[in-house]
Write a protein that holds these residues in place. Sequence first.
Motif, PDB file in Angstrom:
ATOM      1  N   GLN A  42      -4.482  12.928  -1.880  1.00 21.91           N
ATOM      2  CA  GLN A  42      -4.115  11.544  -2.190  1.00 21.91           C
ATOM      3  C   GLN A  42      -4.570  11.129  -3.599  1.00 21.91           C
ATOM      4  O   GLN A  42      -4.746   9.944  -3.871  1.00 21.91           O
ATOM      5  CB  GLN A  42      -4.701  10.589  -1.151  1.00 21.91           C
ATOM      6  N   THR A  45      -3.000   8.265  -5.562  1.00 17.08           N
ATOM      7  CA  THR A  45      -3.376   6.909  -5.151  1.00 17.08           C
ATOM      8  C   THR A  45      -4.637   6.464  -5.894  1.00 17.08           C
ATOM      9  O   THR A  45      -4.713   5.340  -6.402  1.00 17.08           O
ATOM     10  CB  THR A  45      -3.580   6.868  -3.620  1.00 17.08           C
ATOM     11  N   GLN A  48      -3.743   5.818  -9.619  1.00 17.01           N
ATOM     12  CA  GLN A  48      -3.005   4.564  -9.789  1.00 17.01           C
ATOM     13  C   GLN A  48      -3.943   3.356  -9.681  1.00 17.01           C
ATOM     14  O   GLN A  48      -3.896   2.437 -10.504  1.00 17.01           O
ATOM     15  CB  GLN A  48      -1.909   4.462  -8.713  1.00 17.01           C
ATOM     16  N   GLY A 103      -8.105   4.660   0.190  1.00 19.51           N
ATOM     17  CA  GLY A 103      -6.786   5.246   0.029  1.00 19.51           C
ATOM     18  C   GLY A 103      -6.039   5.499   1.317  1.00 19.51           C
ATOM     19  O   GLY A 103      -4.821   5.374   1.355  1.00 19.51           O
ATOM     20  N   ALA A 126      -5.270  -0.128  -0.463  1.00 21.48           N
ATOM     21  CA  ALA A 126      -4.196   0.848  -0.248  1.00 21.48           C
ATOM     22  C   ALA A 126      -3.829   1.003   1.224  1.00 21.48           C
ATOM     23  O   ALA A 126      -2.669   0.831   1.608  1.00 21.48           O
ATOM     24  CB  ALA A 126      -4.598   2.208  -0.823  1.00 21.48           C
ATOM     25  N   SER A 143      -2.938  -4.726   0.127  1.00 16.04           N
ATOM     26  CA  SER A 143      -1.816  -3.780   0.049  1.00 16.04           C
ATOM     27  C   SER A 143      -0.628  -4.317   0.841  1.00 16.04           C
ATOM     28  O   SER A 143       0.094  -5.193   0.380  1.00 16.04           O
ATOM     29  CB  SER A 143      -2.248  -2.398   0.535  1.00 16.04           C
ATOM     30  N   SER A 227       2.127   7.824   0.367  1.00 13.92           N
ATOM     31  CA  SER A 227       2.331   7.995  -1.065  1.00 13.92           C
ATOM     32  C   SER A 227       1.881   9.388  -1.500  1.00 13.92           C
ATOM     33  O   SER A 227       0.791   9.831  -1.146  1.00 13.92           O
ATOM     34  CB  SER A 227       1.514   6.927  -1.799  1.00 13.92           C
ATOM     35  N   ASP A 254       7.086   3.801   0.545  1.00 17.61           N
ATOM     36  CA  ASP A 254       6.090   4.848   0.269  1.00 17.61           C
ATOM     37  C   ASP A 254       6.785   6.161  -0.095  1.00 17.61           C
ATOM     38  O   ASP A 254       6.233   6.978  -0.828  1.00 17.61           O
ATOM     39  CB  ASP A 254       5.222   5.095   1.514  1.00 17.61           C
ATOM     40  N   ASP A 257       8.368   6.201  -3.751  1.00 14.36           N
ATOM     41  CA  ASP A 257       7.224   5.734  -4.532  1.00 14.36           C
ATOM     42  C   ASP A 257       7.478   5.832  -6.044  1.00 14.36           C
ATOM     43  O   ASP A 257       7.860   6.897  -6.536  1.00 14.36           O
ATOM     44  CB  ASP A 257       6.080   6.677  -4.092  1.00 14.36           C
ATOM     45  N   ASP A 259       5.529   6.276  -8.322  1.00 17.48           N
ATOM     46  CA  ASP A 259       4.713   7.310  -8.970  1.00 17.48           C
ATOM     47  C   ASP A 259       5.491   8.616  -9.131  1.00 17.48           C
ATOM     48  O   ASP A 259       5.283   9.358 -10.085  1.00 17.48           O
ATOM     49  CB  ASP A 259       3.436   7.565  -8.157  1.00 17.48           C
ATOM     50  N   MET A 304       0.483   1.140  -5.164  1.00 15.84           N
ATOM     51  CA  MET A 304      -0.969   1.291  -5.059  1.00 15.84           C
ATOM     52  C   MET A 304      -1.651   0.570  -6.230  1.00 15.84           C
ATOM     53  O   MET A 304      -2.664  -0.106  -6.047  1.00 15.84           O
ATOM     54  CB  MET A 304      -1.339   2.779  -5.082  1.00 15.84           C
TER      55      MET A 304
END
Length: 389
Positions: A42, A45, A48, A103, A126, A143, A227, A254, A257, A259, A304
């Motif tokens: 993770q 996360t 971020q 997270g 998160a 979150s 994520s 998610d 995402d 990211d 996140m």
Amino acid sequence: MIRRKMLVEALTAVAVASGVTGAWAQSDTVKIGVVLPMTGQQASTGRQIEGAIKLWVAQNGNKAGGKKVEVIVKDDGSVPDATRRLAQELVVNDKVVALAGFGITPSAMATAPIATQSKTPMVVMAAATSAITEASPYIVRTSFTLPQAAVALAEWANKNNIKKVVTLVADYGPGFDAEKYFADRVTLNQGQVLEKLRTPLRAPDFAPVLQKVRDAKPDALFVFLPSGQGAAFMKQFAERGLDKAGIRLIATGDVTDDDQLNTMGDVAVGVVNAHHYSAAHDSATNKKFVAAFEAANKFRPNFMAVGGYDGMRLIYKALDASKGAGGDALLAAMKGQIFESPRGKVLIDAQTRDIVQDMYIRKVEKKDGQLWNIEFDAIKEMKDPGKSK
Ligand code: VNL
């Protein structure tokens, strides 16, 4: 469970004996203890949220409630025992005024007793299983919850002629919430859930479940994965030809995402999903946030990052209101906060300590060669449906 209780009791005895409780009252510095997965599965996360915390401090200074603010970030590798141990150390040794981060759901759940016993406000930035805020009266969340996203998407599916669905979720807390709230709402709306599939949180292999999806031939496959897993899932979905088999992919945000979205390629284009934040959210506040975040971190913020940014705001404003005091005074000042987040207007529900926010329905679209979650509908001011039990 019993062992954990004894540990916490021992910790509290130490904390009280050494005068930890209220240590922030005398000091002219307040410390915020952040526990995040900076390494391991993770890690995106952690990266971020840490980027967002640093941005908040760079923009707002290191003072709140008339005191100097010091942020301490610890890496739990998303191992819940490590999260709890690090949180204990932050409370006992560093005498933090607030805990923050978390997270994944098991990390938040493992730490809840520490927040309760030491009366330390704990801001979950998160983790998103509904029940987390019920695990301690000191937990406040910035979150979202999976029931918010799942119910919003199920309503959209019902209005868009999706009758037969298969669900696919990560096999732990937020996955159980996503599965239950999506399936229950589909059934309530006279739809049919053909199959409920789950994949492990650690090192999932999507091949066996995707074969089952293909065999079941639903109108749509609903997916929740935490994520960081979205890109690997999309790759296998395409490799197995499911995108060409007439099975529509719908998901919580998610999976699409921000990211990773740009690495997913054409398989992601057109995927309808529900979530509380898109980097493409059309507001002046968000445009400023995204530009500043990208300038500071050299990558796009995801949901996140916004949970972390808003969590810092929550703590700073509460410190201002409590004049730098912690404990119950700080917690009270977090309850009921209303503010303009990069995601839109949000409220911290004073009763549940959970976040009330707009849940957007979005579609992945390509613009100027990049992929974005483009919002086209919303359920306004949505409370967590998981709390109405
Ligand atoms: C959780 C929920 C984690 C949603 C996630 O990513 C996520 C959780 C790490 O509650 O564990 O996207």
